[in-house]
Structure formats: C-alpha cells, structure tokens
Design a protein around this motif. Structure first.
Motif, mmCIF file in Angstrom:
data_model
loop_
_atom_site.group_PDB
_atom_site.id
_atom_site.type_symbol
_atom_site.label_atom_id
_atom_site.label_comp_id
_atom_site.label_asym_id
_atom_site.label_seq_id
_atom_site.Cartn_x
_atom_site.Cartn_y
_atom_site.Cartn_z
ATOM 1 N N ASP A 29 -6.623 11.975 6.461
ATOM 2 C CA ASP A 29 -5.937 11.076 7.389
ATOM 3 C C ASP A 29 -4.423 11.197 7.220
ATOM 4 O O ASP A 29 -3.677 11.259 8.210
ATOM 5 N N LEU A 30 -3.963 11.277 5.972
ATOM 6 C CA LEU A 30 -2.539 11.444 5.710
ATOM 7 C C LEU A 30 -2.031 12.775 6.262
ATOM 8 O O LEU A 30 -0.932 12.842 6.832
ATOM 9 N N ALA A 31 -2.844 13.825 6.118
ATOM 10 C CA ALA A 31 -2.454 15.130 6.673
ATOM 11 C C ALA A 31 -2.297 15.022 8.189
ATOM 12 O O ALA A 31 -1.354 15.579 8.763
ATOM 13 N N GLY A 32 -3.211 14.301 8.819
ATOM 14 C CA GLY A 32 -3.118 14.133 10.269
ATOM 15 C C GLY A 32 -1.914 13.310 10.677
ATOM 16 O O GLY A 32 -1.197 13.668 11.619
ATOM 17 N N ILE A 33 -1.684 12.224 9.970
ATOM 18 C CA ILE A 33 -0.531 11.364 10.283
ATOM 19 C C ILE A 33 0.774 12.107 10.049
ATOM 20 O O ILE A 33 1.726 11.959 10.821
ATOM 21 N N SER A 34 0.790 12.959 9.015
ATOM 22 C CA SER A 34 1.993 13.725 8.695
ATOM 23 C C SER A 34 2.140 14.981 9.557
ATOM 24 O O SER A 34 3.090 15.732 9.364
ATOM 25 N N ARG A 35 1.182 15.194 10.437
ATOM 26 C CA ARG A 35 1.162 16.361 11.323
ATOM 27 C C ARG A 35 1.193 17.677 10.556
ATOM 28 O O ARG A 35 1.845 18.634 10.960
ATOM 29 N N ILE A 36 0.467 17.707 9.454
ATOM 30 C CA ILE A 36 0.325 18.941 8.678
ATOM 31 C C ILE A 36 -0.785 19.757 9.327
ATOM 32 O O ILE A 36 -1.893 19.258 9.528
ATOM 33 N N GLN A 37 -0.480 20.986 9.661
ATOM 34 C CA GLN A 37 -1.434 21.836 10.362
ATOM 35 C C GLN A 37 -2.427 22.462 9.388
ATOM 36 O O GLN A 37 -2.064 22.874 8.292
ATOM 37 N N TYR A 38 -3.688 22.491 9.802
ATOM 38 C CA TYR A 38 -4.723 23.221 9.070
ATOM 39 C C TYR A 38 -5.739 23.720 10.083
ATOM 40 O O TYR A 38 -5.793 23.225 11.213
ATOM 41 N N PRO A 39 -6.522 24.740 9.715
ATOM 42 C CA PRO A 39 -7.462 25.323 10.684
ATOM 43 C C PRO A 39 -8.430 24.285 11.259
ATOM 44 O O PRO A 39 -8.898 23.409 10.525
ATOM 45 N N PRO A 40 -8.745 24.424 12.540
ATOM 46 C CA PRO A 40 -9.643 23.446 13.176
ATOM 47 C C PRO A 40 -11.118 23.749 12.972
ATOM 48 O O PRO A 40 -11.957 23.197 13.672
ATOM 49 N N ASN A 41 -11.445 24.596 12.008
ATOM 50 C CA ASN A 41 -12.829 25.013 11.808
ATOM 51 C C ASN A 41 -13.672 23.997 11.069
ATOM 52 O O ASN A 41 -14.877 24.153 10.970
ATOM 53 N N VAL A 42 -13.063 22.979 10.542
ATOM 54 C CA VAL A 42 -13.773 22.046 9.682
ATOM 55 C C VAL A 42 -14.224 20.809 10.463
ATOM 56 O O VAL A 42 -13.508 20.309 11.326
ATOM 57 N N ARG A 43 -15.437 20.374 10.151
ATOM 58 C CA ARG A 43 -15.967 19.119 10.690
ATOM 59 C C ARG A 43 -16.192 18.211 9.491
ATOM 60 O O ARG A 43 -16.894 18.582 8.554
ATOM 61 N N ILE A 44 -15.604 17.035 9.549
ATOM 62 C CA ILE A 44 -15.616 16.153 8.392
ATOM 63 C C ILE A 44 -16.687 15.077 8.544
ATOM 64 O O ILE A 44 -16.790 14.436 9.585
ATOM 65 N N VAL A 45 -17.463 14.925 7.490
ATOM 66 C CA VAL A 45 -18.422 13.820 7.376
ATOM 67 C C VAL A 45 -17.997 13.041 6.149
ATOM 68 O O VAL A 45 -17.884 13.602 5.062
ATOM 69 N N ARG A 46 -17.710 11.770 6.321
ATOM 70 C CA ARG A 46 -17.301 10.982 5.167
ATOM 71 C C ARG A 46 -18.461 10.148 4.647
ATOM 72 O O ARG A 46 -19.280 9.650 5.415
ATOM 73 N N VAL A 47 -18.482 10.069 3.330
ATOM 74 C CA VAL A 47 -19.517 9.309 2.638
ATOM 75 C C VAL A 47 -18.815 8.335 1.697
ATOM 76 O O VAL A 47 -17.669 8.556 1.314
ATOM 77 N N PRO A 48 -19.463 7.258 1.309
ATOM 78 C CA PRO A 48 -18.804 6.299 0.416
ATOM 79 C C PRO A 48 -18.367 6.922 -0.909
ATOM 80 O O PRO A 48 -17.335 6.581 -1.439
ATOM 81 N N CYS A 49 -19.162 7.841 -1.431
ATOM 82 C CA CYS A 49 -18.838 8.470 -2.718
ATOM 83 C C CYS A 49 -19.534 9.825 -2.765
ATOM 84 O O CYS A 49 -20.677 9.963 -2.312
ATOM 85 N N THR A 50 -18.880 10.823 -3.329
ATOM 86 C CA THR A 50 -19.507 12.139 -3.423
ATOM 87 C C THR A 50 -20.711 12.115 -4.363
ATOM 88 O O THR A 50 -21.575 12.983 -4.266
ATOM 89 N N GLY A 51 -20.766 11.126 -5.245
ATOM 90 C CA GLY A 51 -21.914 11.004 -6.132
ATOM 91 C C GLY A 51 -23.204 10.697 -5.392
ATOM 92 O O GLY A 51 -24.288 10.906 -5.910
ATOM 93 N N ARG A 52 -23.098 10.229 -4.163
ATOM 94 C CA ARG A 52 -24.279 9.894 -3.356
ATOM 95 C C ARG A 52 -24.751 11.059 -2.494
ATOM 96 O O ARG A 52 -25.720 10.927 -1.754
ATOM 97 N N ILE A 53 -24.063 12.186 -2.568
ATOM 98 C CA ILE A 53 -24.449 13.326 -1.741
ATOM 99 C C ILE A 53 -25.695 13.979 -2.329
ATOM 100 O O ILE A 53 -25.704 14.395 -3.488
ATOM 101 N N ASN A 54 -26.709 14.046 -1.517
ATOM 102 C CA ASN A 54 -27.919 14.753 -1.902
ATOM 103 C C ASN A 54 -27.641 16.251 -1.752
ATOM 104 O O ASN A 54 -27.189 16.689 -0.695
ATOM 105 N N PRO A 55 -27.893 17.059 -2.769
ATOM 106 C CA PRO A 55 -27.641 18.505 -2.651
ATOM 107 C C PRO A 55 -28.382 19.150 -1.479
ATOM 108 O O PRO A 55 -27.952 20.178 -0.962
#
Length: 154
Positions: A29-55
């Motif tokens: 979100d900070l990168a977006g607000i700061s208008r920092i460019q990065y490749p548009p190839n990524v789709r983001i899924v947010r989770v409460p904690c990475t510890g909850r990610i099922n492999p």
C-alpha cells in the motif's frame, strides 16, 4: 521458430503474492501511495498472518496456472501473532524442498519479509521475483491439463 520467439516475447508471468495484511500488504500500500513502480504481473491475496497459510495454497496456485508464488510477512519479532511468521518460514522451507523434489524450480517460489514502512523494498522484491520467473519461462510442471486423461507414470 519465429512464432515461438514472438510467443515467448509476449508471455508475461502470472505471480500470486500471498501476503500478511499487517506488514507486507501495508508495504504494498505504501509503494502504491508513494507511486513506486513495480511490474504489474503480481496479484496480491492478503491473509491475517502468513502462519495461517496452508502450503497446499501454493501447490494449488501452481496447478491453476500461476508461474510463481511469493509469500511475504512481517520481519522476525514483528509478527502481530507473535510467531506466525516463524511458523510460516518453517512450513515454507519444507514446501520448497517438496516442490524441488517433484521437479518445480526453486525460483518459482519465494519467501520474504517486508514491513509496513518498506514500500521500496516491496517493489524491489516484486521486481526480483518477476525477473526470476521470467527467466524460468511459463510454469508447466504442476499445471493441470483440462480434458486430458490421467495416466500413470511408471
């Protein structure tokens, strides 16, 4: 041959980023607000904690056509759930070993930490992951082929 070269140039990797909502998503979100460019190839899924990610989520993403998967959470000692990020790191190390065992290139999956104040670092991570996956080409190892009969490998 020329058609294959054109097809390769047109190909852009699809990268799934599963990120912690408290740190890495805030960094994105900070990168977006700061208008920092990065490749548009990524789709983001947010989770409460990475510890909850099922492999299995990573395996499923690779089966469903993602060319690369990024998991990113809080730095060690900054997890809102105390040890979720450390649990995620342990699970990811095992998953990465398993994926390499079944023939998936190591650079298709990445685990990293990005805090909420690191918008630059988030963009840098996305650039790095995108470059690594582009060098590997399209992911084919775990991708399901719709309509093909399942055959046993002997």
């Amino acid at each position: 041959m020329a058609e294959a070269a054109v097809a390769t140039e047109a190909w852009e990797p699809k990268i799934l980023a599963i990120v912690c909502t408290w740190c890495t998503y805030a960094g994105a979100d900070l990168a977006g607000i700061s208008r920092i460019q990065y490749p548009p190839n990524v789709r983001i899924v947010r989770v409460p904690c990475t510890g909850r990610i099922n492999p299995f989520y990573v395996v499923k993403a690779l089966q469903e056509g993602a060319d690369g998967v990024l998991i990113s959470g809080c730095h060690p000692g900054e997890c809102h759930y105390l040890t979720g990020n450390l649990s995620a790191r342990r699970k990811f190390a095992l998953l990465k070993s398993f994926l390499e065992y079944v023939g998936v290139e190591a650079d298709r999956t990445t685990f990293t930490w990005v805090s909420a104040s690191e918008g630059d670092r988030f963009a840098q991570v996305i650039r790095g992951v995108t470059d690594k996956v582009k060098k590997l080409g399209p992911g084919t190892r775990l991708v399901k082929q719709v309509g093909e009969p399942v055959t046993a490998v002997v």
